[in-house]
Every structure is written in structure tokens, then in C-alpha cells.
Write a protein that holds these residues in place. Structure first.
Motif, mmCIF file in Angstrom:
data_model
loop_
_atom_site.group_PDB
_atom_site.id
_atom_site.type_symbol
_atom_site.label_atom_id
_atom_site.label_comp_id
_atom_site.label_asym_id
_atom_site.label_seq_id
_atom_site.Cartn_x
_atom_site.Cartn_y
_atom_site.Cartn_z
ATOM 1 N N ALA A 99 47.113 50.844 42.845
ATOM 2 C CA ALA A 99 47.191 49.831 41.795
ATOM 3 C C ALA A 99 47.703 48.510 42.368
ATOM 4 C CB ALA A 99 48.085 50.311 40.666
ATOM 5 N N SER A 100 48.704 48.603 43.249
ATOM 6 C CA SER A 100 49.234 47.385 43.868
ATOM 7 C C SER A 100 48.168 46.680 44.699
ATOM 8 C CB SER A 100 50.438 47.743 44.744
ATOM 9 O OG SER A 100 50.924 46.583 45.406
ATOM 10 N N SER A 101 47.327 47.456 45.378
ATOM 11 C CA SER A 101 46.258 46.829 46.171
ATOM 12 C C SER A 101 45.252 46.134 45.260
ATOM 13 C CB SER A 101 45.553 47.881 47.030
ATOM 14 O OG SER A 101 44.790 48.770 46.236
ATOM 15 N N PHE A 102 44.972 46.747 44.090
ATOM 16 C CA PHE A 102 44.056 46.102 43.147
ATOM 17 C C PHE A 102 44.620 44.763 42.662
ATOM 18 C CE2 PHE A 102 42.244 50.470 41.815
ATOM 19 C CZ PHE A 102 41.313 50.394 42.829
ATOM 20 N N THR A 103 45.873 44.803 42.195
ATOM 21 C CA THR A 103 46.463 43.583 41.657
ATOM 22 C C THR A 103 46.657 42.529 42.738
ATOM 23 O OG1 THR A 103 48.672 44.540 41.972
ATOM 24 C CG2 THR A 103 47.633 44.825 39.812
ATOM 25 N N SER A 104 47.000 42.969 43.945
ATOM 26 C CA SER A 104 47.192 42.018 45.033
ATOM 27 C C SER A 104 45.884 41.320 45.381
ATOM 28 C CB SER A 104 47.751 42.732 46.266
ATOM 29 O OG SER A 104 47.853 41.842 47.362
ATOM 30 N N LEU A 105 44.804 42.087 45.521
ATOM 31 C CA LEU A 105 43.521 41.470 45.864
ATOM 32 C C LEU A 105 43.026 40.586 44.718
ATOM 33 C CD1 LEU A 105 41.229 41.239 47.933
ATOM 34 C CD2 LEU A 105 40.068 43.068 46.695
ATOM 35 N N LEU A 106 43.227 41.033 43.485
ATOM 36 C CA LEU A 106 42.789 40.228 42.356
ATOM 37 C C LEU A 106 43.544 38.901 42.322
ATOM 38 C CD1 LEU A 106 41.120 39.866 39.831
ATOM 39 C CD2 LEU A 106 42.846 41.136 38.551
ATOM 40 N N ALA A 107 44.854 38.964 42.514
ATOM 41 C CA ALA A 107 45.634 37.727 42.519
ATOM 42 C C ALA A 107 45.219 36.818 43.673
ATOM 43 C CB ALA A 107 47.118 38.052 42.608
#
Length: 1088
Positions: A396-404
Motif C-alpha cells: 500500500a505504501s508503494s502505491f501511495t508513494s508512486l501515486l504521490a
């Protein structure tokens, strides 16, 4: 040993950091400073030295304990892999050797063969029913001291598992009942020590349960089943049937195998026993590395992948090439071995690949399309329950990090993806597609349920980025004063226009195709608010005192704002009020400055152009000089300025147009005055009159060019469109009375100047033409008329060719018209003074004919309607007469009388009736005079004594034929003559147009001269027998009305009378004057 690798640092969610931009009001567009946007903290892809050493140990351990045959495209040599690792981890040779020695000293892992029995097909049917109840026994046999290929080795390959492998090391699958194509899909972990002496064994058996004969007979279906019953009766009860086996040497297998293997028999009976689908994988247990003992397998693999990909990307960047997402064979081999040895599932490998690539993408430059494969793999294999809580949080952190991070790139896409780099649009489109695919993932939806929709996030990022970009551009243009502020604002608006054009042309397509986002409209709405506020502040600071420099700056700003507003939606397309609506009102105080500046600049250009003009044509086809070209450019610039202004308010637009037209017309008249002054200045220093004429021609041509330019003003200033706009504001006819009156006044002034110049040129030639015409009269009589006019024609040829070369067609035509009129006047005067001279008249006639041809110039000069004026036609008739001989004039006279006879239809003087014919065989003209009627009573008694005198005219054509007379009838107004006359004459003179029979009806007077009753003229060429070769038949009667000579005198007679030395002419005139006198004494009253 706890390390960073086991507890990766987690970044806080960044999706909620988007700043919503509140909608601004129309009347008070604020200009807040840009809010500080938290930058995305990109996690470094580099490891600490301790972390690197642990990862390097893991990679070396993987290569040193490699199992199985290499894959077809993998690197075979361990030394090559070790060298690659040394380079990828940037390890010095000495350190590398130390690490390598230390890894070799580590305890070996437990080698295992992960065997999966998938299924079988086409096996033997051992039961009475024709099917089998198959199961498998499998294990690994460790051969010690048995040479390969020996008889003992071959017997052991044929031996069954239960005879070769201890029972505790034997594994068994489930039994699949009554099938020939069993499916197990069971996996077993088989340990071994030495791959060189180990073999994999698998036996397939048919489970045999104890059944009664009755049960077996119930299952019997054919003779084969009966044969099986007898066979089973001979064997031990409960003994299973052998179906086949598979024996493989482990050293022949690759690290991963997935094949169908044939089932081998123990004997030669039934060699085709079907196939078995097996999967093999060499894995490790109890790896001695620190990373394997302390961290999850996928984490270690993720870090190893991150290190190798980072090295690959760095290598490409060092070589000035972009990485194409393809790993080197060495990296592929190492990663494959590590994933295989660690027994990582495909899902965990995809997850590790995603974690590595998504982190590296935030710090290294490589195609975002590399992220699509792990996204697709995770989505295909996604089962949330297979992940631990820590793994779910990391994903989940990788998703939010890449999205940001992606949103931060989108926010700054103008600088991150510059159009100066050719692949920027494709890179941005790839990023958007990656974000779209990621947000569509089931994993993303389950792990990031609170995330806003991607289009909303991207829209907010674009709005925020547009505002930030505006303030960044504003900082680049920092003014130092009010004038510099205007220039800075100009540059800012130009940058904004360029950005909007790029958005519409390139970026909008990308965002709309991928996310259905209208970037252009969004950017326009944001920027127009910001620009409007800046421009209003600037115009307010300028106020009403507009200097020329500031006025120029404001005009350019106005033009840019008009272009900017035109990019936005039209009034009918948008329901939202825009800040730029009515922006023109901010510039009203600057309008007088703009108009004055336009006129001043144009006037300076006109003055400079005239001063620099040497009054020389630009070329053979271009007959005006440089100032005319500059003037055309100057007026075009005025029209361009008017079109740029295009003031929206109709009434004010009309007044502005009136001012433009007034200034343009004033400039035209100023130019005429300046160019004439320039011509006089240059002519004063010229001694050659020809060069002065050249300059005058250029001046006239320049004025003509100016007239053409002025004539195009209505089209250039769009008067028709203006008239439609102001129709409801102005009074009817106001535009026509104002603009058109100005235009016509200017054109009239130019026309007068042009005519004056052409008149001056014509006057220079008229003297020469008059002189040459006068010289025609004094040429010797022996010179033919054609030769006498040669000097005149040569003079005209030279002068007219010169003028045609130096004048434009319009002015040359005007010059020809003036010269033609003057030439006709001179010819009329000379012809009038030479009426009695046939020779002079002949020369003048030849001159007129040649002058007509010269001035027409085969269609390139004056048209026929301009040449054939009344003066020309009268002069032509007079010269035709004056140049004719006396006899030719007499012939013309009779032609005119015959024409008069043909046109006379009344018989107010009476008429005669005749019959005339000609016999060619006898050459006789026979005339029967039948009667006369309705004669005038000329005697005092109210009657007449008529008789008729017959003569063939003209007399010089029939000199030997005497006149004939009829009998005289007393007191008779309707005499019946009935007399016949014959004239012996050849046909040739009778066939001319002027040959006629003159019938003169006279009243006989005994004491005085006979009185004239009237004359009738019969054309001989129409007499039967003369019109054709055939002899005449029945001759018709002809009734000829009597006529009188013209009462005002005939011009032919006057011309003959002027020839005093010509006796024939004088005799003819005397007779015709006598007849005219007689006619004047007895003219009857006009009929009703």
C-alpha cells in the motif's frame, strides 16, 4: 541481526496533500501567493555499506550454490556472474576476494528438489472395468560408488521405488479412482546431498482392493475384462499393478523444469504406458547468509533486484543512452537463480519487482512502462489473504508513494516533460497509463480504499501546477519601473499564450485520451484569472497619462490579451463569466495615444521614404519607385494596426475607423506634395530634359499606385462588417456620409494630381505632334503621302514607346487620350486651312489613318470607342472629300443623291413612272417614260407645261451621250408621256455605284428659263439586264418621287466650288447651284 533490509522505512500517505483551489469571484480576482506544496520525499535507492555487504553476500551465495543445468539464454560460467556482481556492487577486487572466500566457508544449504506431480494421461487400464486406480510413489535415490552405465545401474533404473528408496524417504500421492488421465497437482520437497549421484524416481501403481468374484463379474464389460479376471486369479490377493515409472538424473535437470515424461515399463511388455506431467525446481533450505536468516525471501529478492536494476540504469546513463527496461543476461541469470533457490512464488516475484521498480522510478530515469508488467502480474495473481499485514502495508505504501510522486511530476509536467525533448509526450502518456492501471488494480482498491478518483487527483495537481507555474514565470520577469513593468507583463502573457498553445496542440490530447481531462480549458480558466488581475493592476497604475512608450507597450498587451481571450470559449459556449470579458475597457485611456502614435510613425516613414527616393523605377515590370513600395507597406501597417485593434464597442469602433481613414487620406495628400517637391529638387540639378521626364513619369506612377492602395481601404478596414455592427447604433447613412465621403475626397484629390502630371507630360509631346503635322503641308508634291507622314510616325513611335515603358497602364492610357484629342484638334485646324489642296488633304488623310493605327496599337492602346469620337468621324469624312478629285467628288455627289432618292417616300413634289432595261447584246439602255403625276403648278394659271430631260450621270462617265427630252405638255399636272429612249452605252460604266439616269422634270417657259418641277435619280446598276448576264424579261414599272437639292447647300458642292482652277468642277457646281436656286423658288409647304 536486525538490519534496515528487514524493516524498510515507510513513508506517510501523500494523497491527501492535494490543495483544493477555491473558485474565484469575477469582480475581485485575488492574487494570493502560491501556497507551499509539500515536496514528495523520494526514498533513496542506495544502501548503506552494511546493507550492501549483506546483499552482496546473498548474491555470491546464490551463484556459488547454483544447481541444475542453465537455462538456454542464461549465463553458464560462474566466473562471469561473479565479475558482474563485483561491478554491480562496486566492490574492489581485494574486498571481492575476501567476501568470496568468506561465503565459500559458509555452511552449504540443504539442497532440495521441489517436485510437483501434476497429472498423467494415456495410462494402462488394469481393472476389469478397463480403468485404473492410479497413485504415485516418488523419492530420490543417492547412488554411492555405482558407475554410470553399469549393469547394476541399469537394473536399479528398472527397479521400483519400494525396492530402491527407504520407506521413510518415499512419498506417495493420493489415489485417483477409475481413470486413465489422473490429475494430482501435488508438490513434494525431496532433499538430497550430491546432485551428481542423485536420481529422481517415480513409480505409478494401480491400487488393487480385495473384491468378490460376483463384484468383478458385475463390472465385466468385454473379453479383455474377463482375461483380467483370470490374470488376477493367479496373483496374490491385494497386490497392486505396476503402471510405469520415470527415472531422471538430477544433474540433467535445469533449475526449473516443466515437462511431460513417458512412463517406462519394467519389462518390454506394454512399452506405451502413457505420460506423466512433472514440474521440478531446485531450492535451498537453511541458507547460511545473514539476509536469508533475518529477512523475508521476497524482501531480499526485492533489494537484490533494486541493486541490479540501479546498476543497469546507471550503466546506460553513463553511455548516454536510455535504459529500455531490458536486463543484461547476467542480471537475469542471478535473479532467476535467487528466486528459484528461495522458492519465491510468481506473485512474490512480481511484488518484489513492483517494489523495486516503483522505488527506482522515483529516483532514476527509466521508462515508466517498466511498471506495467508487475502491475499486470500482481493484478492477475492477486489474493489479498496470501499477504501478511506487513506486506500489505508495504505494498500500500508503494502505491501511495508512486501515486504521490506521479502527481508531483504531473503538477510540474511543463518542466519535467519539456517539448524540447522529443519523447516527452510519450513519457508523460506512459506515466498516466501506469497510474491508471495501478489505480484500477484490485490490490490498490483493497489496500488504498480512501484514495480519491485518479481524474480528480490529476485535475487538482494540474490546477495547482498551473498556478505554481504562473508565479514562477512571474518571478522570472521582475520589473524595475512602470515601463519595465509593462514589458515584463508582455513577456508573461506571451509565455502564457505559448503554454496554452502547447496545451491545446499537444498536452490536451494526452490527458483527454487517457483520463478524459480537458487540460486546456482548465489551464485557460486558471490563467485568465491571474492575468486579468495583473493587467488591471498595471493599467490602474498607468492611469490616463499615457506616454508614447507606455502606449506602445499597452497596445502590444491589448493585442496579446485579445488573442488570449479568443483562445477561450465564446460567449455562447460558456455559461461562466470570465475575468477577461470586457478587458478592452481597461485600455480606453490609451486609444488617443495609439492613434497618434500610428499616424506619427507612418508620417515619419513617408517623409523618410520620399527623402531617400531617387525617382527611378524599380524594374522593367515595376514602374514606380521605392517610396511607393514603402508607402504601400506603411499603409498596410496602418490597416494591420486597425485589424489588431478591432475594438469591440461598435460606436467607438466607428470613431476609431473614421480616424484611421482620415489619417490615411491625409498621409496620401502629404505624400503627393512631398513627392512633387522631391521631383522638382532632382530636376533642378538635371540638365537632361529626358531624365526630368523620367522622374515625372515615376511621380505619376507613384500617385497611381497610391490611388490603388487608397481604393482598397474599405476591404482592408472591413467596412462591411463594421456597417453591420454599427447598424443599430448609428443613424442611417452616417457611415456612408462619413467614411465614403472621406475616401472619395482623397481619391478625387489623387485623381486631380495624376491628371495634372499626365497633362504636363502630354503638353511636352503636343508641340512636337503639331510641328510634324504642319510640316506635312510643306513637303514636296513629288513625295507620296505615305512617305510624307514618316517623320510624324517615327516621332510618335519613339515618344509613345518611351511613355509606355515609363508609365503604368492607367496613366499611359490617360496620356494617349489627351494626345489623341490634341492631335485631332490640330488635324482639324490644318485640314480646314487646306480644303482646296487635294495633295495636302491626301497627306492629312493618310496621317489620320496611321495615327488611328498607332494609338490603337493592336489593342494595347486606346480602344476603338475612345478613338472614334465625333471629331474623328467628322474629320474623317472631311478628309475623304478633300482628298478626292473633282470627278470623285461628283461621283460622291450622285451617290448621295441616289441615297436621298432611296430614302424619299413622299410625293409632295410629284413622281414619274418609268421602265428601264438594258440589252447587253445590243449594248443599249432602253428607257420608257410613261408618265408624271401630281406635279407642282408653277405657272400663274395654276398649271404647268411639263417635259422631262433625260441624262446619264456623271457626265464624265458618259461624255458622248447627249441629253434627251420628251414632248412638252401644255397645262398638265399629270402628263402622260409614253415615250421611249435608247442610249447606246456599254455595260461597264453603268454598273458603278454612282452611275444613274437623271430625270429632270421642267416647266417650259416661252419667255424665260424653264422652271424646275423636281429631279428623280434611277441607279443604273439596278436596271434589269445590268444586274446579271441574262436578257431582261418583263420589265417592271418604277415610280420615282421627285426631289429637290439640299436647301442648305451640299458640302461636296462647296468643296468643288473652292477649286477655282477646275473648269469641270466649276461647270458642275454652276448647274447644281442653278437647280438649287430654282428649287428654292418653288419649295412647297411641308406635308402634314
Amino acid at each position: 541481526m536486525a538490519t534496515h533490509l528487514s524493516h524498510p522505512q515507510r513513508r506517510p500517505p501523500l494523497l491527501r496533500q492535494a490543495i483544493k483551489i477555491r473558485r474565484r469571484r469575477v469582480r475581485d480576482p485575488p492574487d494570493p501567493p502560491p501556497r507551499a506544496t509539500p515536496e514528495v520525499q523520494v526514498q533513496s535507492h542506495h544502501f548503506s555499506p552494511e546493507e550492501r555487504d549483506l546483499l552482496y553476500e546473498e548474491a555470491l551465495y546464490t551463484v556459488l550454490h547454483r544447481l541444475g543445468q542453465p537455462e538456454p539464454n542464461h549465463v553458464k560460467e560462474a566466473s562471469e556472474l561473479l565479475s558482474y556482481l563485483q561491478e554491480a556492487f562496486q566492490v574492489q577486487p581485494e574486498e571481492h576476494q575476501q567476501m568470496l572466500q568468506r561465503v565459500r566457508e559458509l555452511e552449504k544449504p540443504i539442497f532440495c528438489l521441489k517436485a510437483t506431480v501434476k497429472q498423467a494421461k494415456g495410462i494402462l487400464g488394469k481393472d476389469v472395468s478397463g480403468f485404473s486406480d492410479p497413485y504415485c510413489l516418488l523419492g530420490i535415490e543417492q547412488r554411492v560408488g555405482v558407475p554410470e552405465g553399469s549393469p547394476t545401474s541399469r537394473r536399479r533404473q528398472k527397479a521400483v521405488v519400494k525396492h530402491t528408496i527407504p520407506e521413510e524417504e518415499t512419498h506417495r500421492t493420493q489415489v485417483k479412482s477409475q481413470t486413465l488421465n489422473p490429475v494430482w497437482d501435488e508438490t513434494f520437497i525431496l532433499e538430497f546431498e550430491d546432485i551428481a549421484n542423485a536420481s529422481f524416481h517415480l513409480d505409478m501403481w494401480d491400487l488393487d482392493t480385495v473384491e468378490s468374484v460376483r463384484q468383478k463379474l458385475g463390472e465385466l464389460t468385454d473379453l479383455h475384462g474377463l482375461r483380467r479376471i483370470f490374470k488376477e486369479a493367479r496373483k496374490d490377493k491385494g497386490q497392486d499393478d505396476f503402471l510405469g515409472n520415470v527415472v531422471l538424473r538430477l544433474q540433467d535437470l535445469r533449475s526449473r523444469e516443466d515437462q511431460w515424461f513417458p512412463l517406462e515399463p519394467c519389462t518390454e511388455t506394454y512399452p506405451d504406458r502413457g505420460q506423466c506431467h512433472l514440474q521440478f525446481q531446485f531450492i535451498h533450505k537453511r541458507r547460511a547468509t545473514v539476509a536469508s536468516r533475518s529477512q523475508p525471501s521476497y524482501t531480499v529478492h526485492f533489494h537484490l533486484l533494486q541493486q541490479l536494476v540501479s546498476h543497469e540504469v546507471t550503466q546506460h546513463q553513463a553511455g548516454s543512452t536510455s535504459w529500455d527496461a531490458s536486463l543484461s543476461p547476467q542480471a537475469v541469470t542471478i535473479l532467476f537463480l535467487h528466486a528459484t533457490q528461495k522458492d519465491l512464488s510468481d506473485f512474490h516475484q512480481s511484488m518484489a519487482q513492483w517494489l523495486a521498480y516503483s522505488r527506482l522510478y522515483q529516483s532514476l530515469e527509466f521508462p515508466s512502462s517498466c511498471l506495467l508488467h508487475p502491475i499486470t502480474s500482481i493484478e492477475y495473481q492477486w489474493i489479498q489473504g496470501r499477504l501478511k499485514a506487513e506486506q500489505r502495508e508495504e505494498l500500500a505504501s508503494s502505491f501511495t508513494s508512486l501515486l504521490a510522486y506521479g502527481l508531483s511530476l504531473i503538477r510540474k509536467f511543463r518542466s519535467v516533460f519539456p517539448l524540447s525533448v522529443s519523447d516527452s509526450p510519450s513519457r508523460l502518456q506512459s506515466l498516466l497509463r501506469v497510474l491508471v492501471q495501478m489505480c484500477k488494480m484490485k490490490a490498490f482498491g483493497e489496500l488504498c480504499p480512501d484514495s480519491a478518483p485518479l481524474p480528480q487527483l490529476v485535475s487538482e495537481a494540474l490546477r495547482m501546477g498551473t498556478v505554481e507555474w504562473f508565479h514562477l514565470m512571474q518571478q522570472h520577469h521582475q520589473p524595475m519601473g512602470i515601463l519595465e513593468a509593462g514589458k515584463a507583463l508582455l513577456n508573461l502573457v506571451q509565455d502564457i499564450l505559448g503554454d496554452l498553445y502547447q496545451c491545446r496542440r499537444t498536452w490536451n490530447k494526452i490527458f483527454h485520451n487517457v483520463l478524459k481531462i480537458d487540460l486546456f480549458s482548465m489551464a485557460f480558466l486558471e490563467l485568465q484569472w491571474l492575468v486579468a488581475k495583473k493587467v488591471q493592476d498595471h493599467t490602474a497604475a498607468v492611469g490616463n497619462l499615457v506616454s508614447p512608450d507606455i502606449g506602445e507597450s499597452l497596445f502590444q498587451l491589448y493585442v496579446l490579451l485579445k488573442e488570449l481571450r479568443q483562445l477561450g470559449p465564446g460567449p455562447s459556449d460558456s455559461c461562466e463569466v470570465l475575468a477577461l470579458d470586457g478587458f478592452h475597457r481597461w485600455f480606453q485611456p490609451a486609444i488617443p495615444s495609439w492613434l497618434q502614435k500610428t499616424y506619427s510613425v507612418a508620417l515619419e516613414r513617408v517623409q523618410r521614404a520620399v527623402q531617400m527616393d531617387s525617382l527611378v523605377p524599380l524594374g522593367d515590370l515595376t514602374k514606380h519607385s521605392t517610396s511607393a513600395v514603402d508607402l504601400s507597406t506603411c499603409f498596410a501597417q496602418i490597416s494591420h494596426t486597425a485589424r489588431q485593434l478591432d475594438w469591440p464597442d461598435p460606436e467607438e469602433a466607428f470613431m476609431i475607423t473614421v480616424k484611421f481613414v482620415e489619417d490615411t487620406c491625409r498621409l496620401a495628400l502629404v505624400y503627393c506634395s512631398l513627392i512633387k517637391t522631391r521631383a522638382r529638387e532632382l530636376s533642378a540639378v538635371q540638365k537632361d530634359q529626358g531624365q526630368a521626364a523620367d522622374m515625372l513619369c515615376v511621380v505619376v506612377n507613384n500617385m497611381e499606385q497610391l490611388r490603388l492602395i487608397i481604393d482598397k481601404l474599405p476591404a482592408q478596414l472591413a467596412w462591411e462588417a463594421l456597417e453591420q455592427r454599427v447598424g443599430a447604433v448609428l443613424e442611417q447613412g452616417q457611415l456612408q456620409n462619413t467614411l465614403h465621403a472621406q475616401l472619395q475626397g482623397a481619391l478625387a484629390g489623387l485623381g486631380h494630381e495624376i491628371r495634372t502630371g499626365v497633362r504636363t507630360l502630354a503638353e511636352q509631346l503636343e508641340v512636337g505632334i503639331a510641328t510634324h503635322i504642319q510640316k506635312l503641308i510643306g513637303v514636296k508634291e513629288s513625295v507620296l503621302p505615305e512617305d510624307a507622314i514618316l517623320p510624324l510616325m517615327k516621332f510618335l513611335e519613339v515618344k509613345l514607346c518611351y511613355m509606355n515603358t515609363n508609365l503604368v497602364q492607367e496613366n499611359f492610357s490617360s496620356l494617349l487620350t489627351l494626345l489623341w484629342t490634341h492631335t485631332l484638334t490640330v488635324l482639324v485646324e490644318v485640314a480646314s486651312s487646306q480644303r482646296s489642296s487635294t495633295l495636302a488633304s491626301s497627306r492629312l488623310k493618310a496621317a489620320l489613318q496611321n495615327l488611328e493605327i498607332c494609338f490603337h496599337a493592336e489593342g494595347c492602346g486606346l480602344p476603338p470607342e475612345a478613338l472614334h469620337t465625333d471629331t474623328f468621324q467628322a474629320l474623317q469624312r472631311d478628309l475623304d472629300l478633300q482628298a478626292a478629285s473633282s470627278r470623285e467628288l461628283i461621283q460622291k455627289y450622285f451617290c448621295s443623291r441616289l441615297q436621298q432618292q432611296a430614302e424619299t417616300t413622299t410625293e409632295r413634289l410629284g413622281a414619274v413612272t418609268v421602265k428601264a432595261s438594258y440589252r447587253a447584246s445590243e449594248q443599249k439602255l432602253r428607257v420608257e417614260l410613261l408618265s408624271a403625276s401630281s406635279l407642282l403648278p408653277l405657272d400663274s394659271n395654276g398649271s404647268s407645261d411639263p417635259f422631262v430631260r433625260l441624262t446619264l450621270e456623271p457626265r464624265h462617265e458618259f461624255p458622248e451621250l447627249a441629253a434627251r427630252e420628251t414632248q412638252k405638255h401644255k397645262k398638265e399636272l399629270h402628263p402622260l408621256f409614253d415615250e421611249t429612249f435608247e442610249f447606246l452605252v456599254s455595260a461597264e460604266p453603268c454598273q458603278t455605284d454612282w452611275a444613274c439616269l437623271l430625270l429632270t422634270v421642267l416647266d417650259h417657259d416661252t419667255l424665260g428659263a424653264d422652271d424646275l418641277e423636281g429631279e428623280a435619280f434611277l441607279p443604273l446598276c439596278r436596271v434589269p439586264g445590268l444586274t446579271g448576264c441574262a436578257e431582261p424579261g418583263e420589265v417592271p414599272q418604277l415610280r420615282l418621287p421627285l426631289t429637290y437639292p439640299a436647301p442648305n447647300g451640299d458640302p461636296i458642292l462647296r468643296l468643288l466650288e473652292s477649286r477655282k482652277g477646275d473648269r469641270e468642277a466649276q461647270a458642275f457646281v454652276k448647274l447644281r447651284r442653278q437647280r438649287a436656286k430654282q428649287a428654292s423658288q418653288h419649295t412647297p409647304p411641308a406635308g402634314p
